[in-house]
Scaffold this active site. Structure first.
Site: not given
Lengths: 1020, 392
Positions: A622-624
């Site tokens: 998730e976009d980390s």
């Protein structure tokens, strides 16, 4: 304005600037008011004096309207909008469509023929000639017939004027006065740009022209005007904005002076001019306007807010971009999509990528790199020149001439006619913006301020080659010796600035390849300097923007402004309220050619990181991002955060003076714990290099208590301790500057100076080292932002056959749906650059191919697609998939968890509800919201729910009468309880309810509703 | 998984007797800073354990405590301290003990350094006061002066406080400065003659020279006292004694039959590492530099497009069955012409030292730590079993 002709810094050398403590890279162009840097944002508006025809909604009584916003270019006359409208069907017995005119101060629309007659036209034939230039044009004549018939009753000028005058504000006036009134309206208020005074013939011609345009549109001979056409737009920069404000203020000064002198005369006093002229009016109001951004001369006028903004100093590119920003003040809430959309005519003038998301999307714009805003030329000079070129002035035009000659328009207003327009065009082409519309028989000249222009190469039409030659480029290249400049190119006619209108009349080749085909399909007259020049400041930093989905470029353009870097070289001397400086900024390996001019290499805002795109451990979902702990240890993305706080000895009411000193606990009330003051030096100010934490006092300051307060305090003390004489009277109140409770740092610089009103002022700069940690935000240059999900130990990271470990591991799921292909190409090119030690060119619209980069990679012994076999750092075994690994330029964005963390066990509560307060700055709690509540409900954790909602929030004990169920009187000190209504002193129960609940019950009771708590003993 | 490398797990449990019988080591490259050797007979997880220990668990000395007495440069204190921490301390960590939180700093657990700029001698030579107040601000456009790690000097615990304690011995390395060299630049500590003698002695602890720390202008001054302590790479990368330590499996590239003509040429061109060559006379493709292969698999991909009508069925989904029946090999990529394998038991191991240890010594250190761990684990297990037996 900094670096303007009147600025101290104007024309200084780099070394001189450095010695003055200025950054030589600062571009100026902003103002400094009250110590803050203010940019005047360019304001977009519609151009004046031009005639636009618009179609009206099908429900409106008029089908088409021709409008002209008429403004006199000198003086301070307000703008007057003249409208010529055509009805949908017949009116008042007329069968055909009728043309009506709306005049200023006149309540109802006047039939065209009557206005013409009032302007002095005698016959229908004359009127016809004003409107229709071709006597054989029967179609238009038919259309106009019914309009002329409407005026048949009003047979002479005076009747017409009276007709108009009756509909004005002259109720009950005599006929003569009505006529005079109407004449004044026509002479002074109607189409003022033609002239103020006896300009009726010229006004009649212009009104005729407006009608002509209207009829031509109705007949479908010309298109309805496009409101969003950028050629119609004008931009007011700092100059025109200040001019306008100054003009109004000057008038105010004159008006005030006149009033005061008048009064002096009336009262028979001696005239005192020095007293009458208020010298501060202009200065103060200009300052006020620039400081607040409320652009208005007097407080009554409508406010135009946000004209002046604080210059963004987060990144150098952000500052540059801020100085090139535009604002369209049209309705923010209006859901009209058209003005927000990118218009064809904006090509090369306005950046297609850089605009905010959401409310202001498309309304706030940014200039493209080469766009230039014209500075106006006085109309009188141009007019004189035109007359010298045998132009017939409009007021001398006769009906015969007009059919054959070309109408000449200057800045939208019709100024005359010319028999040989081609001569005029060739003579004026290089001097000003000139558009020759042969089909309409119109020649339009633009010389006003605020037109957006851009430079283009001029093509020699005979040879179809550029006028600019290699020799010019060579001279330009070593400008230091040859003194050659871009403006010389313009002067020598090799490059030309074209505004939007003129641009539409030329043929522009995209590049040399295009130009070579000249003559095949088209004959080119100009060539683009480079297609990548359509981008603005922020979008020019994106590598390969032509390989990205367009919203991604927009996201990056917004995000680049949040990156940390080096915003100016003199940051050590500046006292910015907030500033981030990256420890080790790097110039990007993958560059664009524009970066050189944006100083992005000198003042960068990011780091070239080795990036692997892989699913590894799951801590980058998730976009980390997974970041290498070792790289962080070695200084990757470390930064300093500077924060400046200010304290001033203010003068309060009744001459009470605050004093900066070390508060003396013997005479001061409201002091914090003693150790909070321990870091203050003897002058009451903290020293440089002191480590400070939340709660530490930075500047000690006390204010005297009011005389009454001091007395009350003394009396209180006496009552409390009986030792008033010993302790002395506490006469001062502590109002020291305290460090925010969640912050820490080291005092970096202390500045003591004198404020505007001669008060002592202290500014303290606090420095904090921000080491990247889990939760901090990072982004590549492609709208790919993410937070750090894990700082992975070096030994756990995967490594390739050369022992190289990635600095960042990004999740592959971030790519396909967002289609940021340029991100991948950048990684590939970055890898080549890192291997070969050269800068890669990623300028937009250049023919760099992935294949070519791949071939280069192979030459360095790497896979052409950037894939590498990695070994898992935890198991030691080779990984099952080849991993894409390359070098990307990453930015660290401000938004660091350190500044966002907040939690509490207990603390402040709201006064009304006694629930915990909200917000980090107030030390508030974290809310269990609606949805969080649902989780507990669904889980059935009722005890947790009760604890969160009551015990830990606003638990309160009330005593309830068991008979009536209402709240009883409880005297806890004496332990007596009573319900007066029930005469009950024994059957009373203590109940724990939220304070908010108790509040509700009491409010209900105040409305004569009795909420009864019927209690039941549940037993054990 | 059609296009990725096929990586199989090596089979069977670790057999100590077999392993010890089979382990072979061959040195490939050996300098002070870097060592590469070929290792046969171990498996990847075992080597990985050593690699991880090298990175994170072999102790070294690094500057941890920094006292900034004076810093008038543009670089702020934290920044400078961080840079100083990363400077390699050239002292043998084995001669020091770990310094725990409340330990008193002594020559057993701490090395003291001092950085002064301008140096005391320079100030004296210029005939200016030691406070440097009259050095003044720069008057003309003057270039900044670089401050290198050469200016960091050892400041031994004075003889009086630590009488009779042993002097730490610096590793004797090729590029180490001779005593005279240190003398020429070592003017830092003038106040004590004895100290200067110590500083110039071959026993002096040093810091990696030639590292740029910061830049100053005339008039700006630095006076920093530092303490280096023993630590582990897992706590901070500055204590990691290796720049990197890694290994790769030995690649094996095999041609399936004779390849010549355009296919041979294409294959040769496809390889980024130039593994293949054409035989001069016959034009037949041969594997010339097998060890160069980085297992990118480009040679298997490039020609695949040209083999029309064939699907991937010939590709190996696991390394179990092997066309050439080579022992301990797993096929990573395979195409019609070529097969690229990993030899699962033959590794190239590379250690790049930062400077505290010689690269070859590091490997031994890592082995020792691994052994200690094993012993500890064994003891714990035995302790457990004993306790269980007693309970029985």
């Amino acid at each position: 304005m900094l670096h303007s002709d009147f600025c101290h810094l104007n024309g200084l050398t780099e070394y001189q600037l450095q010695n003055m403590g200025e950054c030589p890279y600062d571009q100026g162009g902003y103002f400094i008011i009250n110590g803050s840097e203010k940019v005047l944002i360019a304001q977009e508006r519609m151009g004046n004096n031009a005639v636009y025809v618009f179609r009206r909604a099908s429900t409106a009584p008029y089908s088409h309207v021709a409008e002209c916003r008429s403004v006199l270019d000198r003086g301070n006359k307000p703008a007057r909008t003249a409208q010529v409208k055509i009805t949908r069907g017949g009116v008042k017995g007329q069968s055909g469509q009728c043309v009506m005119v709306s005049l200023p101060y006149i309540r109802s629309d006047i039939p065209l023929a009557i206005v013409f007659r009032a302007l002095g036209l005698e016959s229908d034939r004359e009127m016809m000639e004003r409107v229709i230039y071709d006597p054989k044009d029967e179609e238009m004549q038919t259309l106009l017939m019914s309009s002329l018939d409407m005026g048949s009753v009003i047979t002479d000028q005076n009747l017409a004027l009276d007709f108009i005058g009756k509909r004005g504000n002259s109720v009950g006036a005599t006929r003569d006065r009505r006529i005079r009134y109407a004449r004044e309206v026509l002479q002074l208020e109607f189409l003022p740009h033609i002239g103020i005074g006896a300009y009726e013939p010229a006004k009649a011609w212009f009104l005729g022209y407006m009608t002509h345009q209207l009829l031509a549109t109705v007949l479908g001979r010309r298109e309805e005007d496009d409101r969003d056409h950028y050629g119609l737009k004008r931009l007011d920069l700092a100059g025109p904005l200040l001019t306008g404000l100054f003009r109004q203020l000057f008038q105010k000064v004159v008006k005030d002076a006149r009033m005061i002198l008048q009064r002096q005369l009336d009262t028979g006093k001696e005239l005192n001019i020095a007293l009458a002229v208020k010298s501060r009016t202009i200065t103060d109001n200009l300052k006020y306007a620039i400081a607040t951004g409320n652009w208005r001369a007097d407080r009554k006028a409508a406010v135009r807010t946000g004209v002046s903004q604080v210059l963004n100093r987060l990144t150098y590119a952000a500052s540059l971009s801020h100085l090139r920003r535009l604002n369209s003040p049209i309705g923010r809430e209006g859901k009209l999509a058209k003005p927000r959309q990118l218009h064809n005519t904006q090509w090369g003038m306005i950046c297609p990528a850089e605009t905010p998301e959401g409310q202001a999307c498309g309304l706030v714009k940014n200039l493209a790199l080469m766009a230039y805003i014209s500075v106006g030329t006085p109309v009188a000079d141009i007019l004189e020149m035109l007359y010298n070129f045998e132009m017939e002035p409009l007021y001398e035009v006769t009906a015969e001439q007009i059919t054959r000659q070309t109408k000449v328009f200057l800045n939208g207003s019709w100024v005359g006619i010319h028999p040989r327009p081609e001569e005029l065009v060739t003579a004026l082409r290089m001097l000003l913006s000139i558009v020759f519309d042969i089909s309409q028989g119109e020649l339009r000249i633009g010389t006003d301020a605020g037109r957006v222009c851009r430079p283009l190469f001029i093509v020699d039409t005979e040879t179809s080659t550029l006028r600019i030659r290699k020799q010019h480029i060579d001279q330009l290249r070593d400008y230091e010796t040859t003194d050659y400049s871009f403006s010389r190119l313009v002067r020598e006619g090799l490059v030309e600035y074209l505004d939007v209108n003129e641009e539409e009349t030329v043929m522009i080749a995209m590049d040399q390849e295009h130009l070579a085909t000249s003559g095949e399909h088209a004959i080119y007259t100009h060539m683009e300097i480079h297609p990548s020049m359509i981008f603005g400041v922020c979008a020019s930093i994106i590598p390969f923007p032509d390989h990205n989905q367009s919203p991604r470029n927009t996201y990056q353009a917004a995000m680049g402004k949040q990156a940390m870097g080096m915003y100016l070289t003199n940051y050590n001397l500046r006292m910015d309220t907030m500033a981030h400086v990256l420890y080790y900024p790097q110039k990007p390996l993958v560059t664009t050619r524009v970066m050189e001019h944006l100083q992005f290499r000198t003042l960068p805002a990011g780091i070239n990181a080795v990036v692997a795109i892989a699913c590894y451990s799951g801590y980058n979902q998730e976009d980390s991002l997974i970041m290498s702990q070792a790289a962080v240890d070695r200084g990757l993305f470390r930064s300093v955060y500077y924060k400046t706080v200010k304290e001033e000895e203010q003068k309060k009411l009744f001459g009470q003076q605050e004093v900066i000193n070390k508060p003396d606990s013997a005479i001061t009330i409201g002091m914090k714990e003693a150790h909070a003051y321990s870091k203050l030096e003897s002058d009451g100010i903290i020293g440089v290099g002191e480590r400070v934490r939340g709660g530490d006092v930075l500047v000690g300051k006390t204010a005297p208590l009011g005389a009454t307060r001091a007395a009350v305090d003394a009396a209180e003390q006496e009552a409390a301790s009986g030792m008033a004489a010993l302790s002395g009277i506490r006469s001062r109140k502590d109002c020291s500057l305290v460090m925010k409770r969640t912050e820490r740092g080291v005092t970096d610089k202390v500045l003591v100076c004198t404020g505007e009103a001669g008060t002592r002022m202290v500014k303290i700069r606090i420095r904090t080292e921000l080491i990247p940690q889990v939760g901090d935000k990072f982004a590549s240059r492609h709208g790919q932002k993410g937070t750090m999900g894990l700082c992975m130990p070096e030994e756990d990271l995967p490594f390739n056959v050369d022992g190289i470990r990635p600095d960042i591991i990004m999740n592959p799921h971030a790519v396909p749906s967002r289609m940021t292909i340029a991100h991948l190409i950048e990684a590939l090119l970055g890898k080549v650059c890192a291997l070969s030690g050269v800068e890669g060119d990623a300028t937009a619209f250049t023919p760099v191919t992935v294949d070519a980069i791949g071939r280069e990679l192979v030459r360095h012994g790497y896979d052409p697609r950037g894939w590498e076999l990695l070994f898992n750092g935890q198991t030691g075994r080779p990984m099952n998939a080849a991993i894409f690994m390359g070098v990307n330029y990453y930015q660290r964005l401000r938004h660091v968890v350190y500044q966002k963390l907040g939690a509490r066990a207990r603390g402040a509560v709201q006064v009304l509800t006694r629930q915990p307060v909200e917000g980090k700055s107030r030390g508030g709690g974290l809310r269990i919201g609606e949805m969080e509540k649902d989780v507990f409900v669904a889980y059935g954790a009722s005890a947790v729910l009760k604890e969160r909602m009551c015990d830990v929030s606003d638990k309160y004990r009330v005593h309830v009468c068991e008979i009536c169920g209402l709240i009883a009187i409880a005297d806890l000190r004496r332990a007596t309880f009573e319900c007066r209504g029930c005469k009950n002193k024994t059957q009373i129960a203590a109940v724990e309810i939220p304070y908010a609940c108790k509040l509700l019950f009491q409010e209900l009771m105040s409305m004569a509703i009795a909420p009864r708590m019927i209690l039941k003993d549940l037993g054990d | 998984m059609k296009n990725g490398p096929v990586v199989a797990r090596e089979s069977g449990p670790f057999n100590f007797a077999e392993a010890s019988r089979n382990i072979q080591v061959r040195r490939v490259l050996h300098t002070v800073d870097e060592v590469t050797f070929e290792l046969y007979g171990v498996n990847a997880p075992f080597l990985n354990a050593l690699r991880r220990i090298l990175i994170a668990e072999v102790p070294s000395m690094a500057i941890e405590y920094v006292t900034i007495n004076e810093n008038s440069t543009v670089m702020n204190d934290e920044f400078l301290a961080h840079r100083l921490g990363l400077v390699p301390v050239l002292a043998d960590p084995r001669l020091y003990q770990f310094r725990k939180e409340h330990d008193v700093p002594s020559s057993q657990n701490t090395i003291r350094f001092r950085l002064r700029f301008p140096s005391v001698n320079k100030l004296l030579r210029q005939g200016r006061s030691r406070t440097g107040e009259d050095l003044g601000a720069p008057t003309a456009h003057c270039p900044s002066i670089p401050v290198y790690s050469d200016n960091i000097f050892w400041e031994p615990f004075s003889a009086t406080t630590n009488a009779g304690t042993f002097a730490p011995v610096a590793l004797n390395m090729d590029q180490s400065h001779s005593a005279e060299e240190i003398n020429t630049c070592g003017e830092a500590v003038l106040k004590d003659r004895r100290m200067q003698e110590d500083a110039s002695s071959p026993n002096a602890a040093r810091v990696q020279p030639g590292i740029l720390l910061t830049k100053v202008l005339p008039g700006q001054r630095l006076d920093i006292a530092m303490e280096a302590v023993k630590g582990l790479g897992q706590d901070h990368a500055k204590w990691s004694p290796v720049a990197t330590a890694y290994y790769r499996m030995t690649p094996k590239v095999r041609l399936k039959g004779e390849v010549n003509g355009p296919a041979a040429k294409a294959l040769r061109e496809s390889c980024p590492m130039r593994v293949f060559e054409l035989e001069e006379t016959s034009g037949v493709l041969k594997v010339a530099h097998e060890s160069r292969c980085t297992l990118c698999g480009e040679c298997t991909r490039r020609l695949q497009e040209k083999i029309i009508g064939e699907d991937d069925s010939h590709r190996k989904e696991s390394g179990s069955e092997d066309l050439f029946e080579e022992p301990n090999c797993q096929t990573v990529y395979e195409s019609h012409h070529v097969k690229v394998c990993n030899e699962t038991k033959r590794f190239m191991f590379t250690i790049e030292s930062v400077g505290q240890y010689r690269a070859d010594v590091l490997f031994g250190e890592a082995l020792m730590i691994l052994r200690e761990k094993c012993v500890y684990l064994l003891e714990s297990l035995q302790g457990d079993s004993e306790s269980t037996t007693t309970r029985e």
